[in-house]
Design a protein around this motif. Structure first.
Motif, PDB file in Angstrom:
ATOM      1  N   GLU A  28      -2.683 -95.935  94.568  1.00  0.00           N
ATOM      2  CA  GLU A  28      -2.599 -97.387  94.799  1.00  0.00           C
ATOM      3  C   GLU A  28      -2.680 -97.718  96.291  1.00  0.00           C
ATOM      4  O   GLU A  28      -3.140 -98.797  96.666  1.00  0.00           O
ATOM      5  CB  GLU A  28      -1.301 -97.940  94.217  1.00  0.00           C
ATOM      6  N   SER A  29      -2.241 -96.798  97.136  1.00  0.00           N
ATOM      7  CA  SER A  29      -2.264 -97.050  98.581  1.00  0.00           C
ATOM      8  C   SER A  29      -3.683 -97.011  99.149  1.00  0.00           C
ATOM      9  O   SER A  29      -3.900 -97.394 100.299  1.00  0.00           O
ATOM     10  CB  SER A  29      -1.405 -96.018  99.307  1.00  0.00           C
ATOM     11  N   GLY A  30      -4.628 -96.516  98.363  1.00  0.00           N
ATOM     12  CA  GLY A  30      -6.001 -96.373  98.836  1.00  0.00           C
ATOM     13  C   GLY A  30      -6.363 -94.967  99.252  1.00  0.00           C
ATOM     14  O   GLY A  30      -7.520 -94.694  99.594  1.00  0.00           O
ATOM     15  N   ALA A  31      -5.395 -94.039  99.229  1.00  0.00           N
ATOM     16  CA  ALA A  31      -5.682 -92.641  99.563  1.00  0.00           C
ATOM     17  C   ALA A  31      -6.267 -91.934  98.343  1.00  0.00           C
ATOM     18  O   ALA A  31      -5.797 -92.115  97.214  1.00  0.00           O
ATOM     19  CB  ALA A  31      -4.414 -91.933 100.018  1.00  0.00           C
ATOM     20  N   ASN A  32      -7.283 -91.144  98.567  1.00  0.00           N
ATOM     21  CA  ASN A  32      -7.853 -90.321  97.504  1.00  0.00           C
ATOM     22  C   ASN A  32      -6.985 -89.082  97.297  1.00  0.00           C
ATOM     23  O   ASN A  32      -6.166 -88.732  98.153  1.00  0.00           O
ATOM     24  CB  ASN A  32      -9.271 -89.901  97.884  1.00  0.00           C
ATOM     25  N   ARG A  83      -7.034 -99.797  91.161  1.00  0.00           N
ATOM     26  CA  ARG A  83      -6.343-100.773  92.000  1.00  0.00           C
ATOM     27  C   ARG A  83      -6.454-100.411  93.482  1.00  0.00           C
ATOM     28  O   ARG A  83      -6.557-101.293  94.338  1.00  0.00           O
ATOM     29  CB  ARG A  83      -4.877-100.878  91.589  1.00  0.00           C
ATOM     30  N   GLY A  84      -6.427 -99.129  93.792  1.00  0.00           N
ATOM     31  CA  GLY A  84      -6.491 -98.708  95.181  1.00  0.00           C
ATOM     32  C   GLY A  84      -7.901 -98.417  95.665  1.00  0.00           C
ATOM     33  O   GLY A  84      -8.083 -98.051  96.826  1.00  0.00           O
ATOM     34  N   ASN A  85      -8.886 -98.566  94.766  1.00  0.00           N
ATOM     35  CA  ASN A  85     -10.277 -98.210  95.096  1.00  0.00           C
ATOM     36  C   ASN A  85     -10.339 -96.776  95.632  1.00  0.00           C
ATOM     37  O   ASN A  85     -11.001 -96.472  96.624  1.00  0.00           O
ATOM     38  CB  ASN A  85     -10.876 -99.174  96.114  1.00  0.00           C
ATOM     39  N   SER A  86      -9.637 -95.896  94.942  1.00  0.00           N
ATOM     40  CA  SER A  86      -9.521 -94.502  95.340  1.00  0.00           C
ATOM     41  C   SER A  86      -9.988 -93.611  94.201  1.00  0.00           C
ATOM     42  O   SER A  86     -10.224 -94.082  93.087  1.00  0.00           O
ATOM     43  CB  SER A  86      -8.066 -94.174  95.718  1.00  0.00           C
ATOM     44  N   SER A  87     -10.086 -92.321  94.461  1.00  0.00           N
ATOM     45  CA  SER A  87     -10.546 -91.398  93.432  1.00  0.00           C
ATOM     46  C   SER A  87      -9.670 -90.153  93.413  1.00  0.00           C
ATOM     47  O   SER A  87      -9.007 -89.816  94.395  1.00  0.00           O
ATOM     48  CB  SER A  87     -12.015 -91.019  93.657  1.00  0.00           C
ATOM     49  N   LEU A  88      -9.675 -89.483  92.260  1.00  0.00           N
ATOM     50  CA  LEU A  88      -8.918 -88.246  92.069  1.00  0.00           C
ATOM     51  C   LEU A  88      -9.842 -87.180  91.534  1.00  0.00           C
ATOM     52  O   LEU A  88     -10.608 -87.419  90.600  1.00  0.00           O
ATOM     53  CB  LEU A  88      -7.741 -88.467  91.119  1.00  0.00           C
ATOM     54  N   TYR A  89      -9.752 -86.013  92.124  1.00  0.00           N
ATOM     55  CA  TYR A  89     -10.544 -84.860  91.690  1.00  0.00           C
ATOM     56  C   TYR A  89      -9.619 -83.664  91.541  1.00  0.00           C
ATOM     57  O   TYR A  89      -8.815 -83.374  92.429  1.00  0.00           O
ATOM     58  CB  TYR A  89     -11.635 -84.545  92.707  1.00  0.00           C
TER      59      TYR A  89
END
Length: 339
Positions: A90-94, A121-127
């Motif tokens: 949510e903070s924007g960190a991937n 919501r954070g426009n972030s991604s998870l891998y």
């Protein structure tokens, strides 16, 4: 170009290997570190990872770490804290993580939905990476491009684990228990949940719809009492496993994640080990690839950490959401060749 700012989340065996891999990396800069253990708070991250100090102090203050505005968090705890994962995204960190089930359904659909929603919501991604599940199956998928027909694709991890000093993990798998303990089959299957998510990723990549994912395992019992230095196993207790997680369509096993995991070699059955990974494609033509160490054995912590670390640049550039289903370019050791 400026380097990407990375926060390392915990410094256990795998997290420490990630720190060692990022220290001096041409594209990455460690700017913070989360310490799970109170005794690590205030210590230099380099020292925690077995390096010289790097001038970054570990903390358990989540707000302070997110205030650093990292581009990415290398998330590598022993067990996930889903609230932390949501806050980071949510903070924007991937996030890159070695916890493969965070990218799938292994922790339940509710957790997956929370992760997906937080990333949007954070426009972030998870891998989620690692070597197996993770990178070794991706090598098998790359090899499938050589074929005109694929009948079955399998990945085998075959290792003596006694050099990987992780008693907590081994006990959670059922090592040291009686082979007749009714709780053991569920314990080892639970520890193979990430392979079920890997099967789904491979099925998606190969454009096949599966009917079910099956699981089989058998146990090896120690032939004598053995002290491995970090834990002991008594004669007759479980000391190893052999099993398969299989993606099944129309009654046929099409995609398999196989494992032979042994703590030492004094056990019955005493399955041979390959000391690495065997990737097999049955089809036309048949193809086999072996990933084996040039030295005596792989550094399991490094081979687990680095496929996630080496994906950071691509994950930062990726679209929002969970990006494991082939949304990334092929992960490789970009920037690591030295002149």
């Amino acid at each position: 170009m400026s380097r990407l700012r990375v926060v390392q989340w915990t410094t256990g065996r795998t997290g420490s290997a990630a720190v060692r891999g990022m220290a001096g990396h041409p594209a990455l800069e460690i700017v913070g570190c989360y310490a799970h253990s109170p005794e690590k708070v205030g210590q230099d991250v380099g020292t925690l990872a077995g390096l010289s100090p790097i001038g970054v102090t570990a903390t358990d203050d989540v707000d302070a770490l997110l205030a650093l505005r990292p581009d990415c968090v290398a998330y590598m705890p022993f067990r996930p804290d889903f609230d932390h994962v949501v806050r980071i995204l949510e903070s924007g960190a991937n996030i890159v993580t070695t916890m493969y089930m965070l990218a799938g359904d292994g922790y339940g659909e509710n957790v997956r939905d929370r992760v997906e929603d937080a990333a949007r919501r954070g426009n972030s991604s998870l891998y989620a990476g690692g070597v197996y599940p993770g990178h070794a199956p991706m090598v098998a998928l790359a090899a499938s491009a050589m074929c005109t027909r694929v009948d079955r694709i399998s990945v085998l991890e075959s290792l003596d684990m006694s050099g990987y000093r992780n008693e907590r993990m081994f006990r959670a798998m059922g090592i040291g228990r009686d082979p007749g303990d009714p709780a053991v089959p569920a314990m080892i299957e639970a520890n193979c949940g990430s392979f079920k998510d890997q099967i789904r990723v491979m099925a998606h990549a190969l454009s096949v719809d599966l009917d079910e994912i099956g699981f089989t395992a058998e146990f090896g019992a120690a032939d004598r009492d053995t002290d491995f230095g970090f834990m002991s196993v008594r004669k007759g207790q479980i000391a190893g496993f052999k099993g398969t997680v299989a993606g099944i369509r129309a009654g046929r096993s099409l995609i398999e994640c196989q494992f032979v995991w042994k703590l030492g070699h004094d056990m019955t059955p005493n399955w041979p080990v390959q000391d690495g990974y065997v990737l097999t494609i049955e089809g036309e033509p048949g193809v086999q690839v072996r990933l084996q160490p040039l030295g005596p054995h792989f550094d399991g912590a490094a081979t687990t950490a680095m496929p996630a670390v080496n994906a950071i640049e691509q994950v930062v550039a990726a679209p929002a959401g969970i990006v494991n289903r082939m949304e990334l370019p092929f992960v490789r050791g970009a920037g690591l060749l030295t002149p």
